[in-house]
Design an enzyme around this catalytic site. Structure first.
Site, PDB file in Angstrom:
ATOM      1  N   GLY A 264      59.386 -70.849   3.464  1.00 47.04           N
ATOM      2  CA  GLY A 264      60.312 -70.684   4.580  1.00 47.04           C
ATOM      3  C   GLY A 264      59.582 -70.640   5.908  1.00 47.04           C
ATOM      4  O   GLY A 264      58.370 -70.415   5.972  1.00 47.04           O
ATOM      5  N   SER A 267      56.127 -66.709  10.765  1.00 44.12           N
ATOM      6  CA  SER A 267      54.711 -66.354  10.804  1.00 44.12           C
ATOM      7  C   SER A 267      54.235 -65.782   9.477  1.00 44.12           C
ATOM      8  O   SER A 267      53.155 -66.117   8.994  1.00 44.12           O
ATOM      9  CB  SER A 267      54.468 -65.320  11.907  1.00 44.12           C
ATOM     10  OG  SER A 267      54.359 -65.959  13.147  1.00 44.12           O
ATOM     11  N   VAL A 268      55.040 -64.908   8.887  1.00 43.08           N
ATOM     12  CA  VAL A 268      54.607 -64.265   7.649  1.00 43.08           C
ATOM     13  C   VAL A 268      54.453 -65.302   6.538  1.00 43.08           C
ATOM     14  O   VAL A 268      53.430 -65.362   5.854  1.00 43.08           O
ATOM     15  CB  VAL A 268      55.603 -63.156   7.236  1.00 43.08           C
ATOM     16  CG1 VAL A 268      55.317 -62.662   5.825  1.00 43.08           C
ATOM     17  CG2 VAL A 268      55.532 -62.001   8.228  1.00 43.08           C
ATOM     18  N   GLU A 289      61.249 -77.529   3.570  1.00 40.65           N
ATOM     19  CA  GLU A 289      62.052 -78.051   4.676  1.00 40.65           C
ATOM     20  C   GLU A 289      61.258 -78.139   5.973  1.00 40.65           C
ATOM     21  O   GLU A 289      61.637 -78.857   6.887  1.00 40.65           O
ATOM     22  CB  GLU A 289      63.315 -77.210   4.883  1.00 40.65           C
ATOM     23  CG  GLU A 289      63.036 -75.762   5.225  1.00 40.65           C
ATOM     24  CD  GLU A 289      64.298 -74.906   5.333  1.00 40.65           C
ATOM     25  OE1 GLU A 289      65.400 -75.425   5.143  1.00 40.65           O
ATOM     26  OE2 GLU A 289      64.146 -73.713   5.610  1.00 40.65           O
ATOM     27  N   ASN A 379      68.579 -65.175  13.080  1.00 37.49           N
ATOM     28  CA  ASN A 379      68.503 -66.622  13.206  1.00 37.49           C
ATOM     29  C   ASN A 379      69.637 -67.295  12.417  1.00 37.49           C
ATOM     30  O   ASN A 379      70.561 -67.851  12.985  1.00 37.49           O
ATOM     31  CB  ASN A 379      67.153 -67.137  12.714  1.00 37.49           C
ATOM     32  CG  ASN A 379      65.996 -66.523  13.486  1.00 37.49           C
ATOM     33  OD1 ASN A 379      66.098 -66.291  14.685  1.00 37.49           O
ATOM     34  ND2 ASN A 379      64.902 -66.233  12.809  1.00 37.49           N
ATOM     35  N   GLY A 383      67.582 -72.711   5.172  1.00 39.38           N
ATOM     36  CA  GLY A 383      67.538 -73.323   3.847  1.00 39.38           C
ATOM     37  C   GLY A 383      67.274 -72.337   2.733  1.00 39.38           C
ATOM     38  O   GLY A 383      67.177 -72.735   1.576  1.00 39.38           O
TER      39      GLY A 383
END
Lengths: 522, 522
Positions: A264, A267-268, A289, A379, A383
């Protein structure tokens, strides 16, 4: 001029100024644009529109469909109040604020599904599709730039198409894309993709030249993404995941090169992917994605062999590196429409290992990816649902605490559920890994509390479960106390309790959670 | 004897008594059985096991995997305490009670996924697969009875297979089944099913004869299902759905014969399907996991042309009718493994219209299908998630009130979320239909409250939304009051408030919910 960018001769006369083209857009129109996670987005016409609206103070609000988040266009349009409706994903603080105030109707949606909705005509007429392109072929085919997003279905369904040729996009991007659009039902056939890098379509978006009503030129680069460096927390998460995957391969429960990875955005997750550079795996594949910096680092390091994605979302320096070395990536990387990059059919077929970030998880493994305190949109689901539901293995990552420990990411009851526990196989924090496969809810709670929770919250969570179980139920809860931590945070700015329970029955009950050291279930 | 039932000559010597075979089952074993929604379930060996345990009082508990709910076997095993673990679905009151007390570890699971888990080895070794069969072919192929469930993957992965030949199953069942098993990854290919009635596999479950260690004989019929008759509520729901579908076809947003229908199990959904007998549609198709009485009524009436399912779950009289007229159904009906009947790839490809029952829905359209008051398991998520997530159109039905009005099925905040709002396109009660496609959460709340809620609850829900919106957020809530109705029910046995708000600002705010008459959004 632009022979290489506009190869259809008749179209060269349709190059118009941005100012002229923006004048076609009126109040109430539905506009569909290219762009996915801030890359490959149409940058020129909508910005010109917002300049016009600033100057005229007219009431013009458009319904805006995209692939996912746009670059600074989302911010500018939100600031000027130009949007009445936005779909299917955004990640812009100012826009988010307008959404949370109810000024903009926002529909966050599984990113694979928008194309189906457009195909079904559920959004009504699309007045204009505005598509950023590297070039237009002899037949009118549109070669995208750094993302594909929903552009193919927008081009197919829009009344008229405006192409923004971005002169900063290297012509070498040609050949990176693979455009396959499923047929309308009931004539739909199996999607013939069986390997990550299979090419099943065309290297451009097919478009009848007559449909292209204007071409504008731009040279603006994608908004660079900001990626935080790996830190001890993300390093620990990456190690836990790798230890787990190695273990699964040894047991024969995963193939040797594991399934294709989906990572996904964020940053993490980017840092977690970086950690694979030191993994024992090679010939890794990505079916994802979005490719952030870490994906290209792993390609460069030879750890990742092949990658399929819907976009490149890169820092400035990585973008420069990638765009100037496209030749060396072109046979290893494919950009696809999000309908294909995220398609349930393919995700399930390939056996994708999905790694997504959670905002909040509860003791039974229900995941909140989107809503702070159950109400404020961050956000969007993006996906994550396409992948988590259909993956061979669905992993969620989160730091155990946020805000210096004032928030626990593991709570008694999630204030919003995007991913029900059925879609959550493994959860990882910097403290450990919880392998939830095949466990009942009560067992899941033990696994999660034992391995993931920060010590500041552990005792209270154990006490909560103890009292919940005394009330019974398959998924025990004390509903009247389930959100006490959230109320404490709202009131005192800290989820932590001032008083720690210490009764002997609590401690006895607690002992079953203390089977340490314990990481991966054998 | 039994030449027609056991066609492999060498296997005829393996016919053993049920008592002998049950003796092979010991404490801690993992047993996988045929059976889906009470049909085609293995009925003999496990019942004999429970008799043994009653007599010996020994401590023997098995881990039991199935297709879905079993007939009275689930009840008997739960009563005798023979199960330690149960997966992936049940619907038996006594078993449910043991699960809610925490005596049995129950994992309810998307029904398409169990086969993947078994294939991946996540449940460890399966000691025995016990499969009810109509007959065994010359090559050892097992012809199922009235359901297929997970039997194909159980047979493939189990160490040993016990076949229960059910002499009450007519030999005419041969040819009804179509067994296709996806390959293990990374060798998975597209599933070649493009029409509801396509036959893509074999009419039996392939099985090496050596693996069949015993054959037992039984003659016990499936536990009959009880179907309530249609009532004014279900009649109204059916009418709303049909009006909506007609409208969508007229607008060109659905194909003329609409997509294949999936109808969830239960009395309400069965009655809703019955209502299609009076619909303007013909040549309907079903792509569903269970065919209840209404499915065959529509086949007989010529309304439904073709049907694909995983099981026949019928009343006694309908069962007699169907089993004695299999010849006339055989080229119109296919029974498939649940991995295929519920497969995301196929559900999405065919554009299934999914109609499932909700236990509770909230004002934003999040659906609780499983947990009463968020804690007590009813049955399980079953296939609803396989279908709702991947369907072309996902419809949920529920009565607006239950228990004589003391419970509202539409609540401010669902106490458990199985289906996040992203997977819920349309909700129907006996009062109206809410078309939620393309709406933001605030708009969804207006649509749901306007059209679905019982008048006893409408004002309070409007007032809740009003105060929630004043606090802001994309999905506004007053978290501290979100479950007040549930607390009221727990305390007073009634969700209704004694005091109705009547302030003028409430009334003004309320006016926007009163756009009646209003059913289908034009």
């Amino acid at each position: 001029m632009f022979e290489d960018r506009i190869r259809n001769v008749s179209l060269r006369s349709r190059v118009l100024s941005v100012d002229e083209v923006q004048g076609w857009i009126h109040d109430g129109m539905t506009i569909a644009v290219s762009g996915f996670t801030k890359s490959g987005d149409a940058k020129a016409v909508l910005k010109a529109l917002s300049r016009r609206i600033s100057e005229t103070n007219e009431h013009t609000r458009i319904r805006l469909l995209s692939g996912a988040s746009l670059g600074d266009t989302d911010k500018i349009l939100a600031e000027k109040g130009v949007m009445s409706f936005r779909l299917p994903f955004q990640s812009e603080p100012f826009l988010r604020d307008r959404i949370n105030r109810g000024d903009i109707e926002y529909v966050d949606q599984h990113l694979s599904e928008t194309a189906e909705w457009v195909r079904s005509g559920w959004f009504g007429k699309i007045d204009f599709a505005i598509i950023e392109a590297t070039a237009i072929t002899e037949d009118g085919g549109i070669i995208p730039t750094t993302s594909v997003g929903n552009s193919p279905i927008f081009v197919e369904k829009a009344d008229k198409v405006i192409v923004e040729i971005n002169l900063s996009a290297p012509l070498d991007l040609e050949g990176v894309h693979d455009i396959y659009v499923p047929a309308a039902r009931p004539h739909r056939k199996p999607i013939p993709l069986v390997n990550v890098a299979d090419r099943i379509g065309t290297p451009y978006i097919p478009c009848s030249p007559e449909k292209i009503v204007a071409i504008v030129l731009s040279a603006e680069e994608d908004t660079p993404s900001t990626v935080s460096a790996a830190d001890p927390d993300t390093h620990a998460m990456a190690e836990f995941i790798q230890e787990f995957l190695v273990h699964e391969v040894r047991r024969g429960r995963l193939p040797r090169h594991i399934g294709p990875l989906q990572i996904g955005i964020g940053s993490v997750t980017n840092a977690v992917l970086s950690g694979f550079e030191n993994s024992p795996f090679d010939r890794l594949e990505l079916y994802t994605e979005v490719m952030q910096d870490a994906a290209f680092e792993l390609l460069d390091a030879g750890k990742v062999q092949l990658a399929s994605s819907c976009s490149f979302t890169l820092s400035r320096s990585m973008r420069e590196h990638v765009l100037s070395h496209l030749g060396q990536y072109k046979n290893r990387v494919v950009l696809r429409p999000q309908e294909i990059s995220n398609h349930p059919e393919i995700v399930r077929r390939l056996g994708v290992i999905a790694i997504n970030a959670a905002l909040e998880v509860d003791i039974y493994g229900n995941v909140n990816s989107t809503h702070v305190f159950g109400t404020r949109m961050m956000n969007g689901i993006g996906g994550s649902g396409d992948f988590a539901r259909n993956a061979a293995l669905s992993i969620f990552v989160t730091r155990s605490i946020e805000k210096g420990g004032r928030i626990s990411s593991i709570v008694p009851f999630a204030t919003h559920v995007d991913h029900p526990e059925h879609d959550v196989d493994v959860i990882v924090t910097e403290r450990g890994i919880a392998d939830l496969r095949g466990l009942s809810p009560r067992q899941r709670a033990r696994e999660i509390i034992s391995h993931l929770v920060h010590p500041d919250y552990k005792d209270e969570l154990i006490e909560y479960v103890r009292r919940a179980e005394s009330l019974g139920g398959h998924t025990p809860h004390v509903l009247s106390e389930a959100w006490d931590w959230h109320f404490r945070m709202l009131k005192y700015g800290d989820m932590r309790s001032l008083v720690h329970a210490a009764q002997s029955d609590v401690l006895e009950f607690a002992s079953q959670y203390r089977r340490e050291p314990f990481r991966v279930r054998r």
